[in-house]
Scaffold this motif. Structure first.
Motif, PDB file in Angstrom:
ATOM      1  N   PRO A 312       0.645  -1.220  -0.011  1.00 17.68           N
ATOM      2  CA  PRO A 312       0.020  -0.041   0.172  1.00 17.68           C
ATOM      3  C   PRO A 312       0.692   1.417  -0.084  1.00 17.68           C
ATOM      4  O   PRO A 312       2.009   1.543   0.641  1.00 17.68           O
ATOM      5  CB  PRO A 312      -0.621  -0.179   1.381  1.00 17.68           C
ATOM      6  CG  PRO A 312      -0.824  -1.480   1.833  1.00 17.68           C
ATOM      7  CD  PRO A 312       0.659  -1.818   1.039  1.00 17.68           C
ATOM      8  N   MET A 332      -5.131   7.012   1.750  1.00 19.36           N
ATOM      9  CA  MET A 332      -4.724   5.868   0.729  1.00 19.36           C
ATOM     10  C   MET A 332      -5.363   5.650  -0.492  1.00 19.36           C
ATOM     11  O   MET A 332      -6.480   6.030  -0.611  1.00 19.36           O
ATOM     12  CB  MET A 332      -5.016   4.779   1.691  1.00 19.36           C
ATOM     13  CG  MET A 332      -4.339   4.571   2.893  1.00 19.36           C
ATOM     14  SD  MET A 332      -2.477   4.436   2.815  1.00 19.36           S
ATOM     15  CE  MET A 332      -2.289   3.108   2.138  1.00 19.36           C
ATOM     16  N   TRP A 334      -6.428   3.107  -2.445  1.00 24.33           N
ATOM     17  CA  TRP A 334      -6.766   1.626  -2.068  1.00 24.33           C
ATOM     18  C   TRP A 334      -8.067   1.428  -2.498  1.00 24.33           C
ATOM     19  O   TRP A 334      -9.054   1.960  -2.270  1.00 24.33           O
ATOM     20  CB  TRP A 334      -6.345   1.335  -0.414  1.00 24.33           C
ATOM     21  CG  TRP A 334      -6.493   0.172   0.015  1.00 24.33           C
ATOM     22  CD1 TRP A 334      -7.657  -0.647   0.594  1.00 24.33           C
ATOM     23  CD2 TRP A 334      -5.484  -1.029  -0.343  1.00 24.33           C
ATOM     24  NE1 TRP A 334      -7.242  -1.965   0.893  1.00 24.33           N
ATOM     25  CE2 TRP A 334      -5.988  -2.153   0.288  1.00 24.33           C
ATOM     26  CE3 TRP A 334      -4.330  -0.844  -0.851  1.00 24.33           C
ATOM     27  CZ2 TRP A 334      -5.301  -3.225   0.314  1.00 24.33           C
ATOM     28  CZ3 TRP A 334      -3.594  -2.117  -0.909  1.00 24.33           C
ATOM     29  CH2 TRP A 334      -4.073  -3.057  -0.301  1.00 24.33           C
ATOM     30  N   LEU A 341      -5.977  -3.051   6.525  1.00 29.35           N
ATOM     31  CA  LEU A 341      -4.777  -2.181   6.211  1.00 29.35           C
ATOM     32  C   LEU A 341      -4.122  -1.993   7.821  1.00 29.35           C
ATOM     33  O   LEU A 341      -4.858  -1.690   8.507  1.00 29.35           O
ATOM     34  CB  LEU A 341      -4.898  -0.861   5.703  1.00 29.35           C
ATOM     35  CG  LEU A 341      -5.104  -0.899   4.049  1.00 29.35           C
ATOM     36  CD1 LEU A 341      -5.244   0.539   3.675  1.00 29.35           C
ATOM     37  CD2 LEU A 341      -3.787  -1.525   3.426  1.00 29.35           C
ATOM     38  N   CYS A 343      -1.158   0.253   9.627  1.00 26.91           N
ATOM     39  CA  CYS A 343      -0.262   1.385   9.420  1.00 26.91           C
ATOM     40  C   CYS A 343       0.707   1.783  10.575  1.00 26.91           C
ATOM     41  O   CYS A 343       0.292   1.559  11.696  1.00 26.91           O
ATOM     42  CB  CYS A 343      -0.945   2.965   8.944  1.00 26.91           C
ATOM     43  SG  CYS A 343      -1.767   2.508   7.380  1.00 26.91           S
ATOM     44  N   ASN A 358      -9.081   0.976   8.508  1.00 23.84           N
ATOM     45  CA  ASN A 358     -10.290   0.155   7.692  1.00 23.84           C
ATOM     46  C   ASN A 358     -11.401   1.146   7.862  1.00 23.84           C
ATOM     47  O   ASN A 358     -12.464   0.675   7.458  1.00 23.84           O
ATOM     48  CB  ASN A 358     -10.588  -1.058   8.180  1.00 23.84           C
ATOM     49  CG  ASN A 358     -10.727  -0.940   9.670  1.00 23.84           C
ATOM     50  OD1 ASN A 358     -10.790   0.007  10.345  1.00 23.84           O
ATOM     51  ND2 ASN A 358     -11.074  -2.154  10.161  1.00 23.84           N
ATOM     52  N   CYS A 383       2.177   1.907   5.320  1.00 24.48           N
ATOM     53  CA  CYS A 383       1.276   0.888   5.440  1.00 24.48           C
ATOM     54  C   CYS A 383       1.520  -0.543   4.968  1.00 24.48           C
ATOM     55  O   CYS A 383       2.495  -0.509   4.293  1.00 24.48           O
ATOM     56  CB  CYS A 383      -0.021   1.330   4.997  1.00 24.48           C
ATOM     57  SG  CYS A 383      -0.633   2.977   5.826  1.00 24.48           S
ATOM     58  N   ALA A 385      -0.555  -4.443   3.886  1.00 23.96           N
ATOM     59  CA  ALA A 385      -1.695  -5.259   3.695  1.00 23.96           C
ATOM     60  C   ALA A 385      -1.692  -6.524   4.472  1.00 23.96           C
ATOM     61  O   ALA A 385      -0.710  -7.373   4.272  1.00 23.96           O
ATOM     62  CB  ALA A 385      -1.956  -5.681   2.364  1.00 23.96           C
TER      63      ALA A 385
END
Length: 788
Positions: A312, A332, A334, A341, A343, A358, A383, A385
């Motif tokens: 990310p 993000m 995303w 996620l 971070c 999230n 960040c 995943a």
């Protein structure tokens, strides 16, 4: 057709063998094409093949230099049967092809005796110098670490006198009557600005000609090749390479990426990275990166699953500072809501905070607390995943927290003539927390409350005290600085009632600051912190559930804020009480096995040894004050089983028995005979089985007869008669100790109960005389009744 071919073969064989004087002449071959590759110093020679089937395709090739065709290369080659009618052969020269003419000719030979005529010479012309000397190779990239030849081709009528490499002369080699050359072993790149070798040719006309050539290294395989995606839409591959090679401007390298399991065309890449669109519905990628330059090419392969290579990327983020905290927010790029996620936000100076991100729209923020006011910090974000692969850190952002103004306030109370009135003088100083404490204080706000009435008075920034008249009741004062940027903390102070002296509470911590008042300002001299009375009831520690234990020890850890000002006493240590479950006192309570004292309040772990294995214990941890232990936190732990000690207990007797058996085994027969003698009957006794049974029966009957009976008398009179010394002859002492033989007249059972004769022979007073016979009688004088 076949009979004709057989006829020709037979005819040929007859011609070859019939007469030694007969010579069969093969046809003359012809070179169809000759091409020079000057940058590789190679000649490509092509000629027509003979597919008659009568002859083997074996050719002799000669290469000659100069107009005189001086042979410098001669070789026989076999050409395999191919479909093409033309064959191409490559030869590489150690001398640049431009230096002189190079000619090639070939011929066919069969059975080492039949040779065809040589073909005509096919010549590749060398360079011709007209006005000035030419030098070869000319501005070419050469392979570093190899040998190379350099030549000088002068104009007509000029002779070469010397050739130098980087101003260092080398021995001359005569290639022709005009052309001269030198050989350099292991070309190296000198540390210079141009990264080249300089070749200088000098002639007899006094002319010096210079050119540059560029040694370089061939390409290397890409290192640390890896690929990833930030949005599942584009894929970026990166690799490492030799920095020196990438900076070689004369030998440019091209990088090409190939996706082998797709029909995508090759992708031209940058020097250290390559980006291409993700292929729909393709999860597994098999790629290779090819590096190519003038000296060759290298390839590195790599395979990956795009779902496992998600990195990310933080698009943008901002910082909103406060006095003691700061809010960091970021956005993000995303589009995978099903992936969680994580971070990381790091602060320097400070620590790293990890959080889940999230939220809707992938906009995340975190509040960084416990920062110092008026202090400069640097923060950055990255960040991941599912917490597997972390993306790159964002560029660091520097911010500065706002100043925090706090006031130190003290009071002076003066009794007014009116007994119900007092005058309170408030004094304060404005210290600023943090570095570079430059704050513009606009003024001060003084507020007080008494009897439900609130009043406020404002002071300018130059005033540091205020006088207020109050009544006899309790009055609460608040003094706060007014600033344009930053925050302020209000200072509170209380004036108690006139008659009340108990405004200090037990279990409450107070801090007194003592200042010295001088003409140039106030200076803090001392600070005193204490309690009017410390209390015993303090909060219990928080035990860590993951307890480390062995078969004989348990390690406890706990959390506790020992310096918290809200405690009702100073924390001096911790008390750990150990109770063994199942151990109960007479009163029905579980007894304390032992107490462990931790005297350092900052130490929050202890190891308790000497415990029993596989036993449950209850551990109680409480904070200690001067008044004693506070509230306790307990946890029950079972120690582990010491399987090694258990195995020792089990195996020790076994090994002892095994050792004894091994040691005594050579003496087993001797031990067997000894044990049989002890268990059964003495050695040497020849007892038959019937006699042994009768003997055992008689012995049993005799023992039964010796069974004691109840006494019928308890009064005993002993009479002793001494015979004269000459009354009878001396007896055998052995006879005195021998019972009379069994019979009806001599059995003791037949004698009266009141008269049983005893025999004695021991007389210390008659040691020197002959032993005398002494008869003793026992007479029962009285009887007592026995209980039937």
């Amino acid at each position: 057709m076949i009979p004709l071919r057989i006829f020709l073969v037979c005819l040929l064989w007859l011609c070859l063998t019939s007469s030694e004087d007969t010579v069969w002449q093969l046809s003359r071959p012809s070179i169809t094409h000759l091409q020079a590759l000057s940058d590789r110093q190679s000649l490509l020679v092509s000629w027509q093949l003979n597919h008659s089937g009568l002859l083997g395709d074996v050719y002799e090739i000669q290469i000659g230099r100069t107009l005189n065709h001086t042979i410098i290369y001669n070789r026989n080659i076999s050409v395999a049967s191919i479909d093409s009618h033309e064959y191409t052969w490559t030869w590489t020269s150690d001398l640049p092809l431009e230096c002189v003419d190079h000619s090639v000719r070939i011929r066919i030979f069969y059975n080492d005796s039949v040779l065809s005529p040589w073909s005509s010479w096919k010549t590749n012309d060398g360079a011709k110098a007209e006005n000035r000397t030419k030098i070869f190779p000319f501005q070419r990239v050469l392979r570093e670490g190899t040998s190379a030849m350099f030549c000088c081709v002068p104009p007509l009528g000029v002779n070469i006198t010397s050739i130098s490499i980087d101003n260092k002369p080398h021995p001359l080699i005569n290639i022709s009557d005009k052309v001269k050359a030198i050989t350099v072993e292991k070309l190296t790149i000198l540390e210079s600005i141009i990264d080249a070798v300089s070749i200088k040719c000098s002639d007899d006309a006094g002319n010096n000609n210079h050119i540059l050539n560029y040694p370089s290294s061939p390409p290397q395989k890409p290192k640390n090749l890896s690929c990833g995606t930030s949005d599942m839409k584009t894929v970026t591959c990166t690799w490492d390479s030799d920095r020196k090679q990438e900076l070689d401007k004369h030998n440019k390298k091209t990088h090409t990426l190939h996706i082998h399991n797709s029909d995508q065309p090759p992708i031209l890449c940058e020097q250290l990275s390559c980006t291409f669109p993700a292929i729909p519905q393709l999860e597994e990628y098999n790629i290779s990166v090819e590096v190519k330059d003038l000296l060759g090419k290298e390839t590195e392969s790599y395979s990956f699953n795009i779902s496992d290579r998600v990195f990310p990327v933080v698009a943008r983020y901002s910082v909103s500072p406060g006095a003691t905290d700061t809010t960091v927010s970021w956005f993000m790029l995303w589009d995978l809501p099903q992936v969680i996620l994580f971070c990381q936000v790091t602060t320097v100076p400070g620590s790293t905070t990890v959080m889940k991100c999230n939220s809707v729209g992938v906009f995340c923020k975190v509040k960084l607390e416990h920062l110092q006011p008026n202090t400069r910090y640097t923060t950055r974000v990255r960040c991941s995943a599912d917490g597997r692969l972390w993306g790159k850190w964002t560029p660091p952002v520097t911010f500065k927290t706002y100043p925090l103004v706090t006031l130190d306030v003290w009071r002076r109370i003066t009794q007014l003539p009116d007994q119900s009135s007092r005058q309170v003088t408030l004094m304060w100083t404005p210290p600023v927390t943090g570095s570079a404490a430059t704050v513009n204080i606009e003024g001060y706000k003084v507020q007080w409350s008494q009897g439900g009435r609130n009043q406020t008075e404002l002071k300018n920034n130059g005033q540091t005290q205020a006088e207020v008249s109050i009544g006899p009741g309790q009055c609460d004062f608040t003094v706060q600085a007014v600033v344009n940027i930053g925050s302020t903390v209000p200072a509170q102070i209380t004036v108690p009632q006139m008659e009340g002296q108990g405004h200090f509470k037990a279990g409450c911590r107070y801090t007194f600051s003592i200042y010295g008042c001088r003409e140039n300002g106030h200076r803090l001299l001392e600070m005193q912190t204490g309690y009017l009375q410390e209390l015993k009831s303090v909060a219990s520690p928080s035990l860590v559930e993951m307890v480390q234990s062995t078969s004989s020890s348990v390690t406890l850890e706990w959390f506790y804020s020992e310096d918290d000002a809200s405690h009702s006493a100073f924390i001096t240590g911790y008390l750990i009480t150990v109770q063994e479950l199942g151990s109960v006192t007479l009163s029905g309570h579980v007894s304390d096995l032992l107490n462990v004292l931790v005297s350092d309040p900052h130490r929050k772990s202890v190891t308790i040894d000497g415990l029993q294995q596989n036993q449950e214990y209850t551990f109680c941890v409480s904070a200690l004050t001067k008044e004693g232990p506070g509230q306790a936190a307990s946890i029950t732990v079972r120690t582990k089983t010491n399987y090694s000690a258990l195995m020792v207990k089990i195996l020790t007797p076994f090994f002892l028995l095994l050792g004894c058996t091994v040691l005594l085994w050579p003496q087993r027969k001797t031990l067997q005979r000894g044990l049989m003698g002890i268990i059964f009957y003495p050695a040497g006794m020849n007892i038959k089985t019937p006699e042994l049974d009768r003997s055992l029966q008689e012995t049993g009957e005799w023992l039964q007869s010796q069974k004691p009976e109840e006494c019928r008398s308890c009064d005993i009179e002993i009479l002793t008669n001494r015979p004269l010394l000459n009354d009878s002859p001396l007896r055998d002492p052995e006879a005195l100790n021998t019972l009379p033989p069994p019979g009806p007249q001599s059995s003791p059972l037949t004698l009266p109960l009141s008269c049983v004769r005893l025999q004695a022979e021991y007389r210390p007073q008659l040691w020197d005389t002959a032993p005398l016979q002494q008869t003793t009688y026992i007479t029962n004088k009285s009887y007592f009744n026995t209980t039937e």
